[in-house]
Design a protein around this motif. Structure first.
Motif, PDB file in Angstrom:
ATOM      1  N   LEU A   5       0.853  -1.184   0.000  1.00 50.45           N
ATOM      2  CA  LEU A   5       0.000   0.000   0.000  1.00 50.45           C
ATOM      3  C   LEU A   5       0.895   1.241   0.000  1.00 50.45           C
ATOM      4  CD1 LEU A   5      -3.290   0.403   1.862  1.00 50.45           C
ATOM      5  CD2 LEU A   5      -1.621   2.253   2.022  1.00 50.45           C
ATOM      6  N   VAL A   6       0.630   2.165  -0.933  1.00 47.63           N
ATOM      7  CA  VAL A   6       1.509   3.317  -1.135  1.00 47.63           C
ATOM      8  C   VAL A   6       0.760   4.609  -0.820  1.00 47.63           C
ATOM      9  CG1 VAL A   6       3.050   4.506  -2.742  1.00 47.63           C
ATOM     10  CG2 VAL A   6       2.617   2.042  -3.007  1.00 47.63           C
ATOM     11  N   LYS A   7       1.302   5.371   0.121  1.00 49.34           N
ATOM     12  CA  LYS A   7       0.714   6.683   0.471  1.00 49.34           C
ATOM     13  C   LYS A   7       1.758   7.534   1.194  1.00 49.34           C
ATOM     14  CE  LYS A   7      -2.318   9.936   1.546  1.00 49.34           C
ATOM     15  NZ  LYS A   7      -1.295  10.941   1.952  1.00 49.34           N
ATOM     16  N   VAL A  34      -0.215  -6.542   4.900  1.00 52.33           N
ATOM     17  CA  VAL A  34      -0.162  -5.202   4.310  1.00 52.33           C
ATOM     18  C   VAL A  34       1.172  -4.543   4.643  1.00 52.33           C
ATOM     19  CG1 VAL A  34      -1.237  -2.930   4.198  1.00 52.33           C
ATOM     20  CG2 VAL A  34      -2.661  -4.968   4.536  1.00 52.33           C
ATOM     21  N   TYR A  35       1.884  -4.129   3.587  1.00 55.06           N
ATOM     22  CA  TYR A  35       3.149  -3.421   3.741  1.00 55.06           C
ATOM     23  C   TYR A  35       2.920  -1.971   3.296  1.00 55.06           C
ATOM     24  CZ  TYR A  35       5.418  -7.954   4.303  1.00 55.06           C
ATOM     25  OH  TYR A  35       5.783  -9.211   4.762  1.00 55.06           O
ATOM     26  N   LEU A  36       3.221  -1.028   4.167  1.00 54.01           N
ATOM     27  CA  LEU A  36       3.006   0.387   3.869  1.00 54.01           C
ATOM     28  C   LEU A  36       4.296   1.028   3.376  1.00 54.01           C
ATOM     29  CD1 LEU A  36       1.359   3.042   3.966  1.00 54.01           C
ATOM     30  CD2 LEU A  36       2.072   3.262   6.380  1.00 54.01           C
ATOM     31  N   LEU A  37       4.237   1.584   2.161  1.00 52.49           N
ATOM     32  CA  LEU A  37       5.356   2.343   1.606  1.00 52.49           C
ATOM     33  C   LEU A  37       5.016   3.823   1.729  1.00 52.49           C
ATOM     34  CD1 LEU A  37       8.038   2.580   0.023  1.00 52.49           C
ATOM     35  CD2 LEU A  37       6.681   2.392  -2.087  1.00 52.49           C
ATOM     36  N   PHE A 104      -2.465   2.015  -4.558  1.00 51.98           N
ATOM     37  CA  PHE A 104      -2.115   3.427  -4.436  1.00 51.98           C
ATOM     38  C   PHE A 104      -3.349   4.151  -3.901  1.00 51.98           C
ATOM     39  CE2 PHE A 104       0.460   1.833  -7.983  1.00 51.98           C
ATOM     40  CZ  PHE A 104       1.732   2.310  -7.670  1.00 51.98           C
ATOM     41  N   THR A 105      -3.312   4.577  -2.650  1.00 49.69           N
ATOM     42  CA  THR A 105      -4.510   5.198  -2.072  1.00 49.69           C
ATOM     43  C   THR A 105      -4.575   6.699  -2.318  1.00 49.69           C
ATOM     44  OG1 THR A 105      -3.433   5.506   0.082  1.00 49.69           O
ATOM     45  CG2 THR A 105      -4.677   3.466  -0.259  1.00 49.69           C
ATOM     46  N   HIS A 121      -0.948  -6.415 -10.440  1.00 46.89           N
ATOM     47  CA  HIS A 121      -2.142  -5.592 -10.594  1.00 46.89           C
ATOM     48  C   HIS A 121      -2.143  -4.462  -9.568  1.00 46.89           C
ATOM     49  CE1 HIS A 121      -6.204  -4.850 -12.091  1.00 46.89           C
ATOM     50  NE2 HIS A 121      -6.515  -4.539 -10.844  1.00 46.89           N
ATOM     51  N   ALA A 122      -2.606  -3.294  -9.985  1.00 42.82           N
ATOM     52  CA  ALA A 122      -2.625  -2.124  -9.106  1.00 42.82           C
ATOM     53  C   ALA A 122      -4.032  -1.553  -9.004  1.00 42.82           C
ATOM     54  CB  ALA A 122      -1.667  -1.062  -9.616  1.00 42.82           C
ATOM     55  N   ILE A 123      -4.363  -1.104  -7.811  1.00 44.57           N
ATOM     56  CA  ILE A 123      -5.594  -0.357  -7.577  1.00 44.57           C
ATOM     57  C   ILE A 123      -5.204   1.098  -7.352  1.00 44.57           C
ATOM     58  CG2 ILE A 123      -7.558   0.014  -6.034  1.00 44.57           C
ATOM     59  CD1 ILE A 123      -7.527  -2.949  -5.416  1.00 44.57           C
ATOM     60  N   CYS A 124      -5.830   1.994  -8.088  1.00 46.11           N
ATOM     61  CA  CYS A 124      -5.523   3.421  -7.976  1.00 46.11           C
ATOM     62  C   CYS A 124      -6.761   4.162  -7.497  1.00 46.11           C
ATOM     63  CB  CYS A 124      -5.080   3.986  -9.320  1.00 46.11           C
ATOM     64  SG  CYS A 124      -3.595   3.202  -9.970  1.00 46.11           S
ATOM     65  N   TYR A 125      -6.639   4.762  -6.335  1.00 41.15           N
ATOM     66  CA  TYR A 125      -7.771   5.526  -5.792  1.00 41.15           C
ATOM     67  C   TYR A 125      -7.527   7.007  -6.062  1.00 41.15           C
ATOM     68  CZ  TYR A 125     -11.671   6.705  -2.751  1.00 41.15           C
ATOM     69  OH  TYR A 125     -12.885   7.159  -2.270  1.00 41.15           O
ATOM     70  N   ILE A 126      -8.466   7.634  -6.760  1.00 41.29           N
ATOM     71  CA  ILE A 126      -8.330   9.039  -7.132  1.00 41.29           C
ATOM     72  C   ILE A 126      -9.359   9.874  -6.368  1.00 41.29           C
ATOM     73  CG2 ILE A 126      -8.489  10.705  -9.019  1.00 41.29           C
ATOM     74  CD1 ILE A 126      -7.566   8.541 -10.916  1.00 41.29           C
ATOM     75  N   HIS A 127      -8.851  10.816  -5.583  1.00 41.35           N
ATOM     76  CA  HIS A 127      -9.728  11.720  -4.838  1.00 41.35           C
ATOM     77  C   HIS A 127     -10.088  12.942  -5.682  1.00 41.35           C
ATOM     78  CE1 HIS A 127      -8.798   9.694  -0.929  1.00 41.35           C
ATOM     79  NE2 HIS A 127      -7.665   9.438  -1.544  1.00 41.35           N
ATOM     80  N   TYR A 128      -9.136  13.400  -6.480  1.00 44.81           N
ATOM     81  CA  TYR A 128      -9.301  14.662  -7.210  1.00 44.81           C
ATOM     82  C   TYR A 128      -8.381  14.648  -8.426  1.00 44.81           C
ATOM     83  CZ  TYR A 128      -9.744  19.779  -7.700  1.00 44.81           C
ATOM     84  OH  TYR A 128     -10.006  21.046  -8.141  1.00 44.81           O
ATOM     85  N   PRO A 129      -8.919  14.456  -9.634  1.00 42.20           N
ATOM     86  CA  PRO A 129      -8.061  14.373 -10.827  1.00 42.20           C
ATOM     87  C   PRO A 129      -7.155  15.584 -10.974  1.00 42.20           C
ATOM     88  CG  PRO A 129     -10.310  13.749 -11.345  1.00 42.20           C
ATOM     89  CD  PRO A 129     -10.340  14.307  -9.958  1.00 42.20           C
ATOM     90  N   TYR A 130      -5.909  15.335 -11.282  1.00 37.81           N
ATOM     91  CA  TYR A 130      -4.937  16.418 -11.357  1.00 37.81           C
ATOM     92  C   TYR A 130      -5.209  17.386 -12.497  1.00 37.81           C
ATOM     93  CZ  TYR A 130      -1.178  16.706  -8.000  1.00 37.81           C
ATOM     94  OH  TYR A 130      -0.455  16.985  -6.887  1.00 37.81           O
ATOM     95  N   VAL A 131      -6.020  16.989 -13.438  1.00 39.26           N
ATOM     96  CA  VAL A 131      -6.362  17.900 -14.533  1.00 39.26           C
ATOM     97  C   VAL A 131      -7.055  19.137 -13.986  1.00 39.26           C
ATOM     98  CG1 VAL A 131      -7.736  18.129 -16.641  1.00 39.26           C
ATOM     99  CG2 VAL A 131      -6.466  16.039 -16.202  1.00 39.26           C
ATOM    100  N   PHE A 132      -7.747  18.976 -12.836  1.00 39.46           N
ATOM    101  CA  PHE A 132      -8.454  20.110 -12.242  1.00 39.46           C
ATOM    102  C   PHE A 132      -7.503  21.111 -11.602  1.00 39.46           C
ATOM    103  CE2 PHE A 132     -12.298  17.139 -11.484  1.00 39.46           C
ATOM    104  CZ  PHE A 132     -12.664  17.280 -12.818  1.00 39.46           C
TER     105      PHE A 132
END
Length: 261
Positions: A5-7, A34-37, A104-105, A121-132
């Motif tokens: 888990l990456v954050k 769970v390994y936290l990076l 990727f949280t 396989h990766a899970i990508c959680y997006i709170h706010y797209p960087y395009v904004f």
């Protein structure tokens, strides 16, 4: 499963951090390792104080080069170097260890996912797209024009890198926090985004703001980190709109009297 888990920085105390801690706890309850990076060892005491829960990963990994980067003057450019370092560390760890999944949280930071190119396989959680972020630049320009000019290269580069980072990976699942964000992701990236609403602990705040004796079902409370891009002033305008007499004229919509906190 063995999950990486990456954050970055869980000590900040915002919604993304609470989401990450909740994901760690949920995965651990399901029996996964769970390994936290991250870029800094989380403060157990601070997290307990802010969120009322413990952080319990099986291991915490902080790349050594992070400490060298943090000696640079604090800036948005330094932050990008930290995120890029986490991305490179993710790539190396997934190549050298038997991880079944990468989570990727906080994929709002495109530099984290950009170097990732392994078959895990990766899970990508997006709170706010960087395009904004370009819209944020306009908001910032009114408040701090010199700072906005200094950030202009990043405000242009970030959305481009975000688009490339997401589109170049086919072995990912995209999660997001709302239907609004899901529609934006589908429009911008042509990807299906699955909605996973972030957790929210309302009760502790209710207890601090409103006593048991003074509870009122017509009270509206907004819980958010105060930051320009969140435009919290619109919440007040919205509530005032529906608490005024004009609400009766809006196609029969009448939410009645409200107290705003």
């Amino acid at each position: 499963m063995k999950i990486l888990l990456v954050k970055h920085n869980l000590n900040v105390g915002g919604g993304a951090e609470y989401f990450t801690i909740s994901v760690i706890r949920a995965l651990k309850e399901l029996g996964h390792k769970v390994y936290l990076l991250t870029d800094i060892v989380p403060s157990t005491q601070r997290i307990r104080h802010l969120f009322g829960i413990e952080i319990v990963p099986d291991a915490i990994i902080v790349p050594r080069t992070i400490e060298l980067i943090k000696k640079l003057p604090r800036s948005m450019y330094r932050d990008r170097l930290i995120w890029l370092t986490l991305g490179l560390a993710t790539r190396d760890l997934t190549r050298n260890h038997q991880f079944n999944l990468v989570f990727f949280t906080h994929c709002d930071s495109p530099y984290v996912i950009f170097p990732y190119n392994t078959n895990v396989h990766a899970i990508c959680y997006i709170h706010y797209p960087y395009v904004f972020r370009l819209r944020n630049l306009v908001i910032e320009a009114h408040r701090k024009p010199i700072k906005a000019i200094a950030h202009l290269p990043l405000s242009i580069a970030d959305p481009c890198i975000s688009y490339i980072a997401i589109k170049r990976h086919h072995n990912i699942t995209v999660l997001c926090n709302s239907r609004f964000t899901a529609k934006a992701i589908e429009h911008l990236y042509k990807l299906k985004a699955h909605i996973l609403y972030p957790p929210a602990r309302v009760e502790p705040y209710l207890g601090r703001i409103i006593s048991q004796k003074d509870k009122d079902p017509n009270t509206v409370i907004t819980i958010a980190r105060i930051s320009p891009e969140k435009q919290l002033e619109n919440t007040i305008k919205f509530c005032l709109l529906y608490t005024s007499d004009a609400a009766d004229e809006l196609d029969g919509v009448d939410l009645g009297g409200r107290r705003i906190i």
